[in-house]
Design an enzyme around this catalytic site. Sequence first.
Site: not given
Ligand code: GDP
Length: 423
Positions: A14, A42, A411
């Site tokens: 995540d 994701h 990010s």
């Molecule tokens: P993954 O499994 O590694 O792709 O991660 P996830 O998608 O489960 O979790 C990442 C969460 O953080 C998602 O809801 C994204 O939209 C959010 N996200 C990713 N990068 C950022 C960021 O830089 N800032 C914020 N506020 N949210 C982010």
Amino acid sequence: MDVCTAIVGINWGDEGKGRMVDLLTEDFDVVVRYQGGGNAGHTIVNRYGEFQLHLLPSGVFRPNVVNVLGNGVALDPEHLRNEIQTLTAQGVSITPDNVKISNRASLLLPWHRKLDELEEQRLKEKKFGSTKKGIAPFYSDKYQKKTVLAGELFYPDILKAHLKDLLEWKNMILTGVYGADPITEEDIEAWLHDYCEPLKPFIQDTRAYLADAHYHHKRILFEGQLGALRDLDFGIYPYTTSSNTLAYYAPIGAGMPGVRIEPVIGVMKAYSSCVGEGPFVCEMFGEEAERLRQLGGEFGSRPHRVGPIDLVASKYGCQIQAATEIAMTKLDVLSSLDEIPLCVRYRLDGVETDQMPFPSLLDRCEPVIETMKGWKCDISRVRNWWDLPEEAQAYVKRIEKAIGVVIRWISVGPERHSIIIRG
Ligand code: GDP
């Protein structure tokens, strides 16, 4: 020879890999998933909306990108068919031209999910915290050579006999070991008809496809699922997943043995979060944890465990991923904190260390916390390193020094272009 790029998780999963892949796919022709299955999601926010991906590679939103599910993936036909249907209903085009499934991917069969659930129930408070998507029973069967390859769907007679043998054996376990109801041949036929048949047009020899794409200098991206600390061999065993989450497993799980990877982009969060059971040394509790959880939106099917950035685990994650550069996500989440805590070392039996201890010792470790001054302003619109407040720059540099890998991407929001790229 052309090289491939990998994007992988440095921590417990995540980390925001999906948003990074979504951003970077602009520069790639092919995105390949090489391990794992429908057990982690994701979240991708782009101009088409907000999407959840579990099995499909994150390149599906780019019209010219080909997405491959490699042989190392736990191919759950039911999950994949549903995911394709949901995305198609959201207006995303998914066809055999832009999604290709390896004929050597093993199928996650209807009993795998059932067995996962039954075993977690049996373990009670000692449970692994499985997502109950059948991943552990699937991979153990794969290595026992007791599952079915996607390509077998094209040979119905062989497939039928193969499934009949497997079903007989699995029903002995379901009924004899767990006292559960057996699965019937009719259940299997319905599953084949409803979920496997629609996938057949997508299945092909993706190893040959990728070899050809590589020969023709196509730019190939390997997309990792979960994080380094969930790797079966080097993670916090047994609280790992059942596959290899490391970048250097990608050439095998994708079907491109021997290919060189450069760069390996490690995705790391600006703080820590962890879903599920197992040791999490830097874990915060109470009000402090709740605040960070709220700020970061750390809720999925269950609230995530959270903590400060863990420099011990992150350095280890960078080493085992062989990360050559880092994308740090969610720096914006820390913007309202007066002071930012960092877990800089572990204290194990009174001795401080910055090395990751053997998994069985992690429960005896305490975090050594240092704090840095917060920047206390909104950074979500910053796009240039030099426009970041001094305190935020100092935080990034402190982490970079500890992990020994350059943080090239920062990010500051979930949207595709909320990113700072350092030269
Ligand atoms: P993954 O499994 O590694 O792709 O991660 P996830 O998608 O489960 O979790 C990442 C969460 O953080 C998602 O809801 C994204 O939209 C959010 N996200 C990713 N990068 C950022 C960021 O830089 N800032 C914020 N506020 N949210 C982010």
